[in-house]
Each structure stands twice: as C-alpha cells, then as structure tokens.
Design a protein around this motif. Structure first.
Motif, PDB file in Angstrom:
ATOM      1  N   ILE A  87      82.400  33.529 171.417  1.00  0.00           N
ATOM      2  CA  ILE A  87      83.415  33.585 170.370  1.00  0.00           C
ATOM      3  C   ILE A  87      82.695  33.976 169.079  1.00  0.00           C
ATOM      4  O   ILE A  87      81.846  33.214 168.578  1.00  0.00           O
ATOM      5  CB  ILE A  87      84.125  32.232 170.201  1.00  0.00           C
ATOM      6  CG1 ILE A  87      84.622  31.710 171.553  1.00  0.00           C
ATOM      7  CG2 ILE A  87      85.273  32.346 169.206  1.00  0.00           C
ATOM      8  CD1 ILE A  87      85.088  30.267 171.514  1.00  0.00           C
ATOM      9  N   LEU A  88      82.983  35.138 168.561  1.00  0.00           N
ATOM     10  CA  LEU A  88      82.268  35.634 167.394  1.00  0.00           C
ATOM     11  C   LEU A  88      82.714  34.904 166.130  1.00  0.00           C
ATOM     12  O   LEU A  88      83.802  34.310 166.093  1.00  0.00           O
ATOM     13  CB  LEU A  88      82.488  37.138 167.252  1.00  0.00           C
ATOM     14  CG  LEU A  88      81.951  37.998 168.403  1.00  0.00           C
ATOM     15  CD1 LEU A  88      82.262  39.471 168.165  1.00  0.00           C
ATOM     16  CD2 LEU A  88      80.449  37.793 168.577  1.00  0.00           C
TER      17      LEU A  88
ATOM     18  N   PRO B 203      77.610  39.384 180.097  1.00  0.00           N
ATOM     19  CA  PRO B 203      77.558  38.196 180.953  1.00  0.00           C
ATOM     20  C   PRO B 203      77.496  38.568 182.431  1.00  0.00           C
ATOM     21  O   PRO B 203      78.153  39.510 182.885  1.00  0.00           O
ATOM     22  CB  PRO B 203      78.860  37.460 180.613  1.00  0.00           C
ATOM     23  CG  PRO B 203      79.148  37.856 179.195  1.00  0.00           C
ATOM     24  CD  PRO B 203      78.716  39.292 179.110  1.00  0.00           C
ATOM     25  N   LEU B 204      76.681  37.837 183.170  1.00  0.00           N
ATOM     26  CA  LEU B 204      76.406  38.167 184.565  1.00  0.00           C
ATOM     27  C   LEU B 204      77.686  38.245 185.397  1.00  0.00           C
ATOM     28  O   LEU B 204      77.861  39.162 186.206  1.00  0.00           O
ATOM     29  CB  LEU B 204      75.463  37.118 185.155  1.00  0.00           C
ATOM     30  CG  LEU B 204      74.153  36.891 184.404  1.00  0.00           C
ATOM     31  CD1 LEU B 204      73.452  35.648 184.952  1.00  0.00           C
ATOM     32  CD2 LEU B 204      73.247  38.107 184.514  1.00  0.00           C
TER      33      LEU B 204
ATOM     34  N   PRO C 174      91.143  35.877 183.365  1.00  0.00           N
ATOM     35  CA  PRO C 174      92.323  35.607 182.523  1.00  0.00           C
ATOM     36  C   PRO C 174      92.607  36.750 181.566  1.00  0.00           C
ATOM     37  O   PRO C 174      91.702  37.502 181.173  1.00  0.00           O
ATOM     38  CB  PRO C 174      91.930  34.325 181.777  1.00  0.00           C
ATOM     39  CG  PRO C 174      90.447  34.271 181.828  1.00  0.00           C
ATOM     40  CD  PRO C 174      90.046  34.930 183.110  1.00  0.00           C
ATOM     41  N   ALA C 175      93.860  36.865 181.175  1.00  0.00           N
ATOM     42  CA  ALA C 175      94.282  37.967 180.307  1.00  0.00           C
ATOM     43  C   ALA C 175      93.604  37.921 178.948  1.00  0.00           C
ATOM     44  O   ALA C 175      93.395  38.965 178.316  1.00  0.00           O
ATOM     45  CB  ALA C 175      95.804  37.932 180.146  1.00  0.00           C
ATOM     46  N   ASN C 176      93.242  36.720 178.481  1.00  0.00           N
ATOM     47  CA  ASN C 176      92.643  36.610 177.151  1.00  0.00           C
ATOM     48  C   ASN C 176      91.119  36.613 177.174  1.00  0.00           C
ATOM     49  O   ASN C 176      90.482  36.330 176.153  1.00  0.00           O
ATOM     50  CB  ASN C 176      93.124  35.332 176.459  1.00  0.00           C
ATOM     51  CG  ASN C 176      92.525  34.071 177.074  1.00  0.00           C
ATOM     52  OD1 ASN C 176      92.223  34.039 178.276  1.00  0.00           O
ATOM     53  ND2 ASN C 176      92.345  33.035 176.274  1.00  0.00           N
ATOM     54  N   ALA C 177      90.521  36.942 178.323  1.00  0.00           N
ATOM     55  CA  ALA C 177      89.054  36.914 178.422  1.00  0.00           C
ATOM     56  C   ALA C 177      88.424  37.843 177.387  1.00  0.00           C
ATOM     57  O   ALA C 177      88.886  38.980 177.176  1.00  0.00           O
ATOM     58  CB  ALA C 177      88.616  37.323 179.826  1.00  0.00           C
ATOM     59  N   LEU C 178      87.378  37.361 176.727  1.00  0.00           N
ATOM     60  CA  LEU C 178      86.644  38.187 175.775  1.00  0.00           C
ATOM     61  C   LEU C 178      85.763  39.173 176.536  1.00  0.00           C
ATOM     62  O   LEU C 178      85.173  38.823 177.563  1.00  0.00           O
ATOM     63  CB  LEU C 178      85.792  37.298 174.867  1.00  0.00           C
ATOM     64  CG  LEU C 178      86.558  36.249 174.046  1.00  0.00           C
ATOM     65  CD1 LEU C 178      85.589  35.336 173.310  1.00  0.00           C
ATOM     66  CD2 LEU C 178      87.518  36.916 173.069  1.00  0.00           C
ATOM     67  N   LEU C 179      85.658  40.379 176.048  1.00  0.00           N
ATOM     68  CA  LEU C 179      84.861  41.423 176.681  1.00  0.00           C
ATOM     69  C   LEU C 179      83.746  41.850 175.736  1.00  0.00           C
ATOM     70  O   LEU C 179      83.941  41.945 174.516  1.00  0.00           O
ATOM     71  CB  LEU C 179      85.734  42.630 177.040  1.00  0.00           C
ATOM     72  CG  LEU C 179      86.942  42.351 177.943  1.00  0.00           C
ATOM     73  CD1 LEU C 179      87.703  43.636 178.227  1.00  0.00           C
ATOM     74  CD2 LEU C 179      86.518  41.677 179.241  1.00  0.00           C
ATOM     75  N   CYS C 180      82.583  42.116 176.300  1.00  0.00           N
ATOM     76  CA  CYS C 180      81.434  42.493 175.478  1.00  0.00           C
ATOM     77  C   CYS C 180      80.435  43.253 176.335  1.00  0.00           C
ATOM     78  O   CYS C 180      80.555  43.321 177.569  1.00  0.00           O
ATOM     79  CB  CYS C 180      80.780  41.259 174.855  1.00  0.00           C
ATOM     80  SG  CYS C 180      80.242  40.010 176.063  1.00  0.00           S
ATOM     81  N   GLY C 181      79.421  43.815 175.697  1.00  0.00           N
ATOM     82  CA  GLY C 181      78.347  44.483 176.428  1.00  0.00           C
ATOM     83  C   GLY C 181      78.817  45.735 177.129  1.00  0.00           C
ATOM     84  O   GLY C 181      79.713  46.463 176.674  1.00  0.00           O
TER      85      GLY C 181
ATOM     86  N   GLY D  44      85.452  48.935 177.532  1.00  0.00           N
ATOM     87  CA  GLY D  44      85.981  50.258 177.798  1.00  0.00           C
ATOM     88  C   GLY D  44      86.106  50.610 179.261  1.00  0.00           C
ATOM     89  O   GLY D  44      86.694  51.652 179.598  1.00  0.00           O
ATOM     90  N   LEU D  45      85.553  49.787 180.160  1.00  0.00           N
ATOM     91  CA  LEU D  45      85.666  50.077 181.589  1.00  0.00           C
ATOM     92  C   LEU D  45      87.069  49.727 182.086  1.00  0.00           C
ATOM     93  O   LEU D  45      87.701  48.783 181.578  1.00  0.00           O
ATOM     94  CB  LEU D  45      84.634  49.286 182.391  1.00  0.00           C
ATOM     95  CG  LEU D  45      83.159  49.625 182.172  1.00  0.00           C
ATOM     96  CD1 LEU D  45      82.287  48.740 183.062  1.00  0.00           C
ATOM     97  CD2 LEU D  45      82.889  51.097 182.457  1.00  0.00           C
TER      98      LEU D  45
END
Length: 550
Positions: free
Chosen positions: A102-103, A382-383, A531-538, A542-543
């Motif tokens: 969480i930024l 995240p792995l 989950p729909a609200n999952a944070l995406l990073c790394g 865009g995938l």
C-alpha cells in the motif's frame, strides 16, 4: 396461492438461508506516525487510529473480516495476520511475496475469512522493520455459540501483548542492518505498550481488573522482535486452555515461556486476598535481563502489590520440558482439522522430508541470515503475482535449495527462495539450529503438528521420540540453540506461503522462504481468484488478466 406455488416459495426461502453468507465485521484503520515515550524516551512510532498498540479485532469463527487501511506514512506498508490461515485465499496474507504494498497516501481493503478457526492470534506490519515501530494488535477468533468450548465463559477476556522494544526508530534499525550490523539488545520490554513504571519509577495504573471469586481469560502474545519472554502472575496459577488456535489439555502453570510469534490463553481465578498483583514478562536465553510489569487490581483494592516478584525460570531444558507437557485436547469441540480428535496424523505416511538449517554469514562484507545457505531477497513483483500472471521465470527460480541442508561452511547466496510443494501431500519439515540463539519459525497459511524436539542434529532415529498422538496444532515453533524441531503438515492450502524466522532482524536479512502449492486443476474448489481490488506492481502491470479459475 396454490400449494405448488407455496412450496416453490418455501424452497426458495430455504435455499436462500442455506446460501446466506457468514457475518461481516468492518474496520477502518488510519495508519500514521506519532510520538510517544513507552520507555521514557520520546520516539516515532506507527499508530492505528491514534492507538498504540493497535485496536483489538474481536471476531467469531467464519466471520468475514473487512479492514480498510489508509496509509498515511511516507513509506509503503502491509499488514499480515499471524496465524490466520486464509484458506484458498493467499491474496490476503499481506507479505511482500504475495501482495503489492500500500503506497503512501493510498488505501487498500483486506477481506479475509477466519474460516474454521478459533483462538488467539495477532496482526503486525510485515515490511522492513516496521514491526519495531508498533502497528500491532491482538486478533481473537471466538467459538460460535452453538459450538461448546471446554471451559465456562470467563468473567472477562483480556489481551496481553508482550514484546521486546527498541528506543531507536525502525528506520534507524533498518539502516543498521543494511550496513551489516545487528540491531543489538533491546532497550526494554513492553506490556500492552507500557513498561510498568513511569518516569519517576512509580507503578503505572492497573492494566486489568478482577472481581474476587471470578475467573478471567488472558490471551498472551509475544509481539516482539527477537526475545523469548517468560510470563507469570504474582501469587496466581495459570490454567492453560489454548495455544495458537488449538484447545489444550488443561494444566496449571506458575510460569510460561512465550516465543516470538506465539500466543496462548490462560484462565486465572481471582482467589487471593483482594489487592494489586504484578504480571511479569522477562527475557529468556539472553546474557542480559530485561523485564516489564503490569498490575492486575482486584475491584475496590487499595493494597499495593508486593515488591517480591515471582522468579523467572533458568535454562533451556526447563523450557523444553514445559513444551513436552503441552497436549492437544482431543475431546474438545471447536474448529479443528477434523472433529473429536479423529485426525490421526501419526498414522499418515510421510511423502517427503524437508530439512531446513539456519546459518549466519557475510555476503560482500555484510551480515546475512540464510536457510539452507540461501538468503531470501524480495522481488519488485510479488512472487505469487508473477506465478499467477505466468511470468515466474522472469522473476525467480524454483527450488534453488534442496531437501537436505548443504555443508555448514557453504557460502551464502542471495536470491528469491521458493520451494515447490506438491498439493495435498503429507510432509515432514525439520528445522535445524546449529547456532547459539533460540529461534522461532512461522508458516503462513497453515497449522502444523510439532511432534519432536531434541539437542544436536536430527536423524531418522529421531522419529522414535515423536509425539504421534496429541501434539498441539500450531503455526509457530521454537528451535532451541544447537537443536532441532520437527513438524508434520499436509500441504492442502493452495497458494504462496511465507516460512519465516520470527526473529525479525533475521527475517529482514534473509532468513525466510516461500512454499508454493499449486493445484493442477486451477479450480475454485482449491483456490480463489485474485480479488478485484488487488494492487498490481512490478512486471505484471499492463499484462492481460489470466482466465479465471473454474
């Protein structure tokens, strides 16, 4: 209305009742910095809604827990829920291997279910050294009203959070570790955020109150960074009834060792002369001695506590013998792997033995801690997310360690450490500790059976001393100095799960790994979708989203 129509309506109503969801409980948490002086020196801590420690989560088996977290810090943040199994839902585990952080200035809402669990747990920050700054609290899972527990309802239910504490900020502690140093000895011990004495050396106000003749439940959790603590109550015995989510055979104890990451529940009866009595938490297995006190007051008392504190036990053998006295209550009705003690884990064939040995060394002149000579390094992606989006090979390699530890002088390698485990296999995990520090290990997503401990190295002959009948199902196990501990567990919870040292400087410098357990069916029966609200990073940003499980 015809009889047929009425029957259809009744069937629809019954179906709706069957499909109704378990209750929801909601929390809004603002995470921010604050300045307090728990040891008399003002320092920056992390508060939840202005509180230190954080608020208690009071839930009931199968509740849906909704925690909306607002990060008002200047750094990324995550909560992890120590001991909550998140069945089929690794997405809520809140560690760097499963979740994007969480930024600062952002919000994330956790939604997890305390499915088929009861007992005493805790939550705390999982990133960096933030645990050293607070933001931890108790998490209760009460048994449902229809499910009896093996003791009468207590007059009240108290949470006691004990742990070592540093007067330096978490950011300074992290810089010290990054420079290759240790964080040194703690400045003191806290009990529910207090040392027990004010700046003048006088007792602080009572933490808890009891009425003469009544019995109370105390849930004691070690939320510290590195030190095993012994807990005791002046002049009162403690009836142990639960540990890490399992009811125990009920025995009385004058003192109990609580290792980092562990929780236990005791019943205490107010059967002494009305007055004030000290609770004491003191360090174990250290060359130094630090402690904290907290007062329990009988209602209406004006009698101060005796200055004669109950003595602490000495030596690791006392602690080991106490561990051997713990037994699972096989007749208690409650959430458990199978009801009424029918889970005969000792008769299941072991399909794999994984031995995990700790080590300490230097890489490029700086201190690192390792498991089987690999010091884990977190990745920008995240792995679990890398695995789910099909780019695992771009982020990490599987199985860079084997099931046997390498030679003790093997050079330490820094890399993401992910071990493949076959879905629904019954596995023996042996922790070996060749060092002089008593350690504690936790496995997210699971409870396991700690069946054996011993001095020296584990061998197949060690199985002869296993408790294959009534070992207490737990999530965190200690490993005494120059000793081993063995656990048995079924890897039936699909996901990516963190195995970590609960000694936080060791975890920070690499003493952790991840078990990945993948269901070959990609079925919602085995694992829930992201989950729909999952944070995406790394690298996953865009995938395209993978097809959902079916």
């Amino acid at each position: 209305m015809s009889a047929t129509t009425m029957l259809v309506l009744l069937l629809g109503l019954l179906l709706g009742l069957v499909r109704s969801e378990d209750p929801y409980i909601y929390f809004d948490w603002n995470v921010s910095y604050g300045t307090i002086a728990p040891l008399g020196v003002p320092q920056q801590v992390i508060l939840i809604n202005g509180e230190f420690p954080g608020p208690n989560i009071n839930s009931t088996t199968n509740n849906n827990v909704i925690v909306s977290v607002f990060n008002n810090l200047d750094e990324p943040f995550l909560f992890t829920w120590n001991g909550i199994q998140h069945r089929k839902y690794t997405w809520q585990d809140g560690v760097a291997g499963t979740n994007c952080p969480i930024l600062p200035g952002k919000n994330f809402t956790y939604h997890f279910q305390v499915k088929d669990q009861i007992g005493s747990f805790m939550y705390f920050p999982s990133l960096g050294m933030q645990k050293a700054a607070g933001a931890f609290g108790g998490l209760r899972v009460n048994s449902r009203l229809l499910i009896p527990v093996p003791f009468d309802d207590p007059a009240d239910d108290y949470t006691v959070l004990i742990g070592d504490w540093y007067a330096k900020s978490h950011k300074i502690l992290a810089k010290n570790l990054d420079a290759g140093n240790t964080i040194g000895r703690p400045a003191g011990i806290l009990m529910n955020g207090h040392s027990g004495k004010d700046a003048s050396g006088n007792d602080e106000p009572p933490l808890f109150f009891m009425e003469a003749g009544k019995t109370y439940r105390y849930r004691v959790c070690n939320v510290g960074l590195k030190v095993t603590l012994n807990f005791r109550i002046q002049s009162h015995s403690m009836l142990l009834v639960e540990m890490d989510g399992s009811h125990t055979v009920q025995n009385n104890y004058d003192a109990l060792d609580v290792h980092v990451g562990q929780c236990l529940s005791v019943l205490v009866t107010a059967d002494k002369n009305p007055g004030d009595y000290y609770m004491v938490a003191s360090s174990r297995f250290t060359k130094y001695s630090i402690s904290a006190t907290g007062i329990i007051r009988y209602n209406g008392s004006s009698t101060p506590p005796s200055k004669d504190l109950p003595p602490a036990p000495e030596g690791w053998s006392w602690s080991f013998n106490q561990w051997r006295s713990f037994r699972w209550n096989l007749t208690a009705s409650a959430a458990r792997p199978n009801p009424q003690g029918s889970y005969h884990y000792g008769s299941i064939n072991i399909t794999r033995t994984v031995k995990i040995a700790s080590s300490t060394g230097k890489v490029n002149g700086k201190r690192r801690y390792a498991l089987n000579a690999v010091s884990h390094e977190d990745t920008a992606t995240p792995l679990k997310l890398a695995e789910y989006f099909g780019i695992a090979s771009k982020v990490f390699k599987y199985d860079i360690i084997g099931d046997e530890p390498p030679a003790e002088n093997t050079a330490i390698e820094i890399a993401p450490n992910v071990l493949n485990m076959t879905f629904r296999t019954f596995v023996e995990v042996v922790f070996e500790n060749p060092e002089r520090t008593t350690q504690a290990y936790h496995i997210d997503g699971y409870a396991f059976f700690p069946v054996g401990m011993g001095h020296g190295k584990w061998t197949p002959e060690s199985r002869k001393v296993y408790n294959n009948m009534d070992a207490v199902s737990r999530h965190t196990i200690q490993v005494y100095q120059r000793s081993w501990s063995a656990v048995l567990m079924t890897f039936d919870n699909a996901g990516m799960w963190n195995l970590r040292s609960e000694l936080w400087e060791r975890r920070y410098l690499g003493q952790q790994l991840y078990f990945t357990i993948q269901s070959p069916a990609r079925s919602l029966r085995d694992e829930s979708d992201i989950p729909a609200n999952a944070l995406l990073c790394g690298d996953i940003v865009g995938l395209p989203k993978p097809p959902p499980y079916v």
